[in-house]
Design a protein around this motif. Structure first.
Motif, PDB file in Angstrom:
ATOM      1  N   ILE A 106     -18.330  15.353  -7.185  1.00  0.00           N
ATOM      2  CA  ILE A 106     -18.545  13.916  -7.023  1.00  0.00           C
ATOM      3  C   ILE A 106     -17.652  13.380  -5.916  1.00  0.00           C
ATOM      4  N   SER A 107     -18.106  12.291  -5.315  1.00  0.00           N
ATOM      5  CA  SER A 107     -17.240  11.545  -4.412  1.00  0.00           C
ATOM      6  C   SER A 107     -17.369  10.077  -4.787  1.00  0.00           C
ATOM      7  N   VAL A 108     -16.238   9.483  -5.121  1.00  0.00           N
ATOM      8  CA  VAL A 108     -16.230   8.059  -5.457  1.00  0.00           C
ATOM      9  C   VAL A 108     -15.507   7.339  -4.336  1.00  0.00           C
ATOM     10  N   TYR A 109     -16.157   6.391  -3.752  1.00  0.00           N
ATOM     11  CA  TYR A 109     -15.540   5.689  -2.626  1.00  0.00           C
ATOM     12  C   TYR A 109     -14.836   4.420  -3.089  1.00  0.00           C
ATOM     13  N   GLY A 110     -13.621   4.248  -2.594  1.00  0.00           N
ATOM     14  CA  GLY A 110     -12.922   2.982  -2.851  1.00  0.00           C
ATOM     15  C   GLY A 110     -11.635   3.172  -3.614  1.00  0.00           C
ATOM     16  N   GLY A 111     -10.506   2.931  -2.909  1.00  0.00           N
ATOM     17  CA  GLY A 111      -9.216   3.084  -3.572  1.00  0.00           C
ATOM     18  C   GLY A 111      -9.057   2.173  -4.764  1.00  0.00           C
ATOM     19  N   GLY A 112      -9.701   1.000  -4.684  1.00  0.00           N
ATOM     20  CA  GLY A 112      -9.528   0.008  -5.742  1.00  0.00           C
ATOM     21  C   GLY A 112     -10.240   0.332  -7.048  1.00  0.00           C
ATOM     22  N   VAL A 113     -11.103   1.346  -7.058  1.00  0.00           N
ATOM     23  CA  VAL A 113     -11.842   1.648  -8.301  1.00  0.00           C
ATOM     24  C   VAL A 113     -11.402   2.958  -8.933  1.00  0.00           C
ATOM     25  N   GLN A 114     -10.498   3.675  -8.278  1.00  0.00           N
ATOM     26  CA  GLN A 114     -10.213   5.050  -8.727  1.00  0.00           C
ATOM     27  C   GLN A 114      -9.484   5.118 -10.069  1.00  0.00           C
ATOM     28  N   SER A 115      -8.527   4.225 -10.279  1.00  0.00           N
ATOM     29  CA  SER A 115      -7.681   4.404 -11.466  1.00  0.00           C
ATOM     30  C   SER A 115      -8.471   4.248 -12.769  1.00  0.00           C
ATOM     31  N   THR A 116      -9.571   3.488 -12.730  1.00  0.00           N
ATOM     32  CA  THR A 116     -10.373   3.331 -13.955  1.00  0.00           C
ATOM     33  C   THR A 116     -11.129   4.617 -14.299  1.00  0.00           C
ATOM     34  N   LEU A 117     -11.193   5.535 -13.343  1.00  0.00           N
ATOM     35  CA  LEU A 117     -12.044   6.713 -13.530  1.00  0.00           C
ATOM     36  C   LEU A 117     -11.269   7.959 -13.923  1.00  0.00           C
ATOM     37  N   LEU A 118      -9.935   7.875 -13.870  1.00  0.00           N
ATOM     38  CA  LEU A 118      -9.126   9.084 -14.054  1.00  0.00           C
ATOM     39  C   LEU A 118      -9.418   9.784 -15.384  1.00  0.00           C
ATOM     40  N   ILE A 167       9.950  -1.857  19.296  1.00  0.00           N
ATOM     41  CA  ILE A 167       9.663  -2.756  18.178  1.00  0.00           C
ATOM     42  C   ILE A 167      10.772  -2.653  17.137  1.00  0.00           C
ATOM     43  N   LYS A 168      11.224  -3.796  16.663  1.00  0.00           N
ATOM     44  CA  LYS A 168      12.291  -3.785  15.647  1.00  0.00           C
ATOM     45  C   LYS A 168      11.853  -4.401  14.328  1.00  0.00           C
ATOM     46  N   THR A 169      10.917  -5.347  14.402  1.00  0.00           N
ATOM     47  CA  THR A 169      10.478  -6.008  13.159  1.00  0.00           C
ATOM     48  C   THR A 169       8.958  -6.072  13.121  1.00  0.00           C
ATOM     49  N   GLY A 170       8.436  -6.066  11.919  1.00  0.00           N
ATOM     50  CA  GLY A 170       6.992  -6.120  11.772  1.00  0.00           C
ATOM     51  C   GLY A 170       6.577  -6.807  10.493  1.00  0.00           C
ATOM     52  N   VAL A 171       5.313  -7.242  10.450  1.00  0.00           N
ATOM     53  CA  VAL A 171       4.736  -7.764   9.217  1.00  0.00           C
ATOM     54  C   VAL A 171       3.512  -6.914   8.884  1.00  0.00           C
ATOM     55  N   PHE A 172       3.230  -6.813   7.589  1.00  0.00           N
ATOM     56  CA  PHE A 172       2.190  -5.912   7.117  1.00  0.00           C
ATOM     57  C   PHE A 172       1.280  -6.669   6.144  1.00  0.00           C
ATOM     58  N   VAL A 173       0.001  -6.523   6.323  1.00  0.00           N
ATOM     59  CA  VAL A 173      -0.933  -7.155   5.380  1.00  0.00           C
ATOM     60  C   VAL A 173      -1.976  -6.132   4.940  1.00  0.00           C
ATOM     61  N   MET A 174      -2.538  -6.382   3.779  1.00  0.00           N
ATOM     62  CA  MET A 174      -3.636  -5.546   3.277  1.00  0.00           C
ATOM     63  C   MET A 174      -4.340  -6.318   2.177  1.00  0.00           C
ATOM     64  N   ALA A 175      -5.502  -5.763   1.796  1.00  0.00           N
ATOM     65  CA  ALA A 175      -6.251  -6.361   0.694  1.00  0.00           C
ATOM     66  C   ALA A 175      -5.443  -6.240  -0.600  1.00  0.00           C
ATOM     67  N   ASP A 176      -5.647  -7.219  -1.467  1.00  0.00           N
ATOM     68  CA  ASP A 176      -4.840  -7.310  -2.680  1.00  0.00           C
ATOM     69  C   ASP A 176      -5.451  -6.465  -3.794  1.00  0.00           C
ATOM     70  N   ASP A 177      -5.260  -5.163  -3.703  1.00  0.00           N
ATOM     71  CA  ASP A 177      -5.638  -4.271  -4.799  1.00  0.00           C
ATOM     72  C   ASP A 177      -4.660  -3.099  -4.789  1.00  0.00           C
ATOM     73  N   GLU A 178      -4.900  -2.160  -5.698  1.00  0.00           N
ATOM     74  CA  GLU A 178      -3.955  -1.059  -5.877  1.00  0.00           C
ATOM     75  C   GLU A 178      -3.777  -0.277  -4.564  1.00  0.00           C
TER      76      GLU A 178
END
Lengths: 396, 292
Positions: A106-118, A167-178
């Motif tokens: 199987i291949s399940v796509y999406g980091g945000g849905v994986q933990s429910t499947l373990l 570069i000395k400083t940075g900001v990081f953003v991402m979608a709000d999921d696991e």
């Protein structure tokens, strides 16, 4: 018995023996591959592409004769369902694939849905070659693989460029999921190792298009650079565009999205001083399997629909097929073990270029690892600056 | 701070266009059009086709966009009239209209996905520069959205208060049977109201298209906020929709800037909860549909 009838009898016996033997040697079976993808909703462009590449990978293997395991020749069959990037739905479709369709892998796509499947995957001892898995989750299940290098693991080539820029400083953003939180944590950790301090981190709900409030808050901290995360082409494009509109002029780092589409969304002028970490993309110099697979995709779907993550679907099938051949078995543990042995020393050519299964900092090798290039958008065009293997060198 | 307030105003104007459109539909047909967000999305796609894909090959981008905008509004208004004919026999049945409009959402989203592919579409910006004044900077494109949005809102207000047919629409919204007894053709007015309401959704989509990107699912987020605004303002109340749009737009912009997008959503829902507890009919619920 007369000699003539003996001869006839012997010929008939020989005929049946040969017929039976050829039948046994050409015994063909179906190897079912379950593809649980977001085919609808905001993440659909990833899921649709990943599934396209999975199917292409399976077609290529089948056309080449399938997978010979002992006296059995296996041919791939793909069964796809849509989970819409909703964890509850992912559980439903994966249950259906495993218990209903009796898929072998199987291949399940999406980091945000994986933990429910373990639990489900573990119960059925299902080898999941996931798209976009967070290995903090994946490392808890020995049969979980990832089609993508992990956040901080992959960041290594880009971090060299950023350090070189002073570069000395940075900001990081991402979608709000696991997956997003793990991504940012990983990037921040690795940035610190190369002397870049995080002055701000933030997360946004998936589907966000208005980033001005987030950008105002983060850019008030005057970072040297801005990491827009791996949220996909729309998120990358809108973050870069809106950050430039607000007035940020420093380097921004995007990830493995279609550069043509990025140019379209952001605009040539606003895209200046943007960097991208990516495998080769349509239009960039490439050869071999990478070129072949991207030429196929562009001719069938067009360059604008390309995204680097989707190519992982083809690589998943390539590695699985090799694993099955090497293990001479379809037992998931044996296949996992065989795939884990495709080390850097034994790297193979895939649709990503030269690749292997790396351990990405975890105990077991479970992550497709491939060379990543760093590109810079300057004077209206993309320039390749160099690249590298994802690495945990910085931890030494 | 001025920048944050401009963000709030920008959020509010687009929300006003959407929510007023939805309130018009409720007023005319007494049903909720759940496909309102999908129609907003279709408006964006029409503009993309005309301008982004050069369906009408014009060198002048302003002329192209103007034609695209008018076409978007006209097409979706026409779709609204057709939807009204489909919804009319349901006689305000909630479940039936919900199922019908939900089916419409799935159909429209699927049609766009299959028809135009999975990649994000872009509409070129009309204006590339940024306006800088009084300590904030705002892209001209966003300023354009504000100006046109306010103009549309003003035009609608004039129509509803001065035009004969607009007054008739208000009468229908206020009291259906009374309006019919006064000789108002409620079927025609209902269809027109639906068309205008859907046209407003398309206008919002057409205005927003050059600011963000276009894909089949862009309607989901805005229509969810629309429902919040409607409940907050009072279902069926136009002044309520306008007031609630400003409230939600500004609260979201301010709280998202200082507390994060996720927290901003929570605050908006909390605001809804508080208003529902204090004033269940909404801020303007129970009032006349349009004040004189």
């Amino acid at each position: 018995m007369r000699p003539k009838s003996t001869i006839v009898f012997a010929v008939m016996v020989a005929f049946y023996v040969l017929a039976f033997a050829s039948l046994a040697s050409s015994q063909e079976k179906i190897l079912k591959f379950g593809s649980a993808m977001p085919l609808s909703g905001a993440a659909s462009s990833w899921g649709i592409n990943f599934d396209r590449f999975i199917r292409k990978g399976c077609e290529d293997v089948n056309e080449a004769g399938g997978i010979q395991v002992g006296s059995v020749r296996y041919k791939w069959q793909v069964i796809t369902y849509d989970h819409g990037y909703v964890p509850g739905r992912a559980l439903d479709v994966v249950t259906r694939l495993i218990e209903g369709d009796k898929v072998d892998f199987i291949s399940v796509y999406g980091g945000g849905v994986q933990s429910t499947l373990l639990e489900l995957l573990g119960k059925h001892k299902m080898l999941n070659f996931a798209g976009g898995i967070n290995m903090n989750v994946g490392s808890k299940a020995p049969l979980n693989f990832s089609s993508w290098p992990q956040a901080n693991y992959a960041f290594w080539p880009a971090s060299q460029v950023l350090a070189h820029l002073g570069i000395k400083t940075g900001v990081f953003v991402m979608a709000d999921d696991e997956y997003g939180h793990a991504h940012v944590a990983g990037r921040v950790e690795q940035s610190k190792a190369v002397g870049i301090n995080s002055v701000g981190e933030d997360f946004y709900p998936r589907g966000t298009t208005e980033f001005y409030p987030l950008l105002r808050r983060l850019l008030a901290k005057n970072p040297d650079f801005f990491d827009v995360g791996t949220g996909g082409i729309r998120d990358n494009g809108l973050l870069i565009k809106q950050a430039r509109e607000i007035g940020f002029k420093g380097p921004m780092l995007a990830y493995a999205v279609s550069p043509m589409k990025l140019e379209e969304i952001v605009g040539k002028e606003l895209l200046e001083n943007t960097y991208m970490l990516s495998p080769p993309f349509p239009g960039a110099p490439m050869k071999g399997k990478v070129k072949a697979i991207l030429d196929w995709f562009v001719s069938k779907y067009g360059a604008k629909e390309y995204d680097a993550g989707g190519v992982g679907g083809h690589a998943v099938i390539e590695f699985l097929t090799k694993g099955i051949k090497d293990a001479q078995s379809i037992d998931p543990f044996k296949v996992a073990d065989a795939m884990g042995k495709i080390s850097k020393e034994k790297q193979m050519e895939t649709s990503y270029g030269m690749s292997y299964i790396g351990n990405a900092g975890f105990d077991l090798p479970r992550v497709i690892t491939f060379w990543l290039n760093v590109y810079q958008y300057k004077d209206g065009t993309w320039h390749e600056l160099g690249g590298g293997w994802p690495s945990y060198e910085w931890k030494k | 701070m001025m920048g944050i307030l401009m963000d709030g105003l920008f959020n509010s104007i687009t929300l006003i266009l959407l929510s007023v459109g939805m309130v018009l539909v409720i007023g005319m047909l007494r049903i909720v059009n759940f496909a309102h967000g999908a129609l907003y999305m279709v408006g964006s796609y029409v503009v993309w086709l005309v301008v982004g894909q050069r369906l009408i090959p014009l060198d002048n981008v302003y002329l192209g966009y103007s034609i695209g905008f008018i076409l978007a509004v006209a097409c979706v208004a026409g779709m609204g009239a057709v939807i009204e004919r489909l919804l009319r026999p349901l006689k305000g049945g909630f479940l039936e209209s919900f199922i019908l409009t939900l089916g419409l959402i799935l159909f429209l989203e699927g049609a766009m996905l299959v028809g135009f592919g999975i990649d994000e579409k872009t509409v070129p910006s009309l204006f590339a520069k940024t306006v800088t004044a009084i300590g904030f900077s705002l892209p001209q494109q966003r300023l354009f959205v504000l100006v046109v949005g306010i103009a549309i809102g003003g035009g609608l207000w004039v129509f509803l208060t001065k035009a004969r047919i607009g007054i008739a629409m208000r009468a229908v919204a206020q009291e259906l049977e009374g309006a019919a007894l006064q000789g108002i053709n409620i079927r025609y007015v209902g269809m027109l109201g639906m068309a205008i309401g859907c046209g407003l959704a398309a206008a919002a989509g057409a205005l927003i298209a050059p600011v963000y990107t276009v894909n089949p699912y862009i309607g989901t987020g805005p229509v969810t906020k629309c429902f919040i605004v409607m409940v907050l303002g009072g279902i069926g109340s136009l002044p309520g929709a306008v007031l609630a749009s400003f409230l939600v737009g500004f609260v979201e912009a301010i709280s998202a800037t200082f507390l994060g997008s996720g927290t901003a959503k929570l605050i908006v829902y909390f605001l809804l909860l508080v208003v529902m507890l204090i004033r269940p009919m909404g801020l303007y619920g129970g009032q006349e549909w349009v004040h004189r």
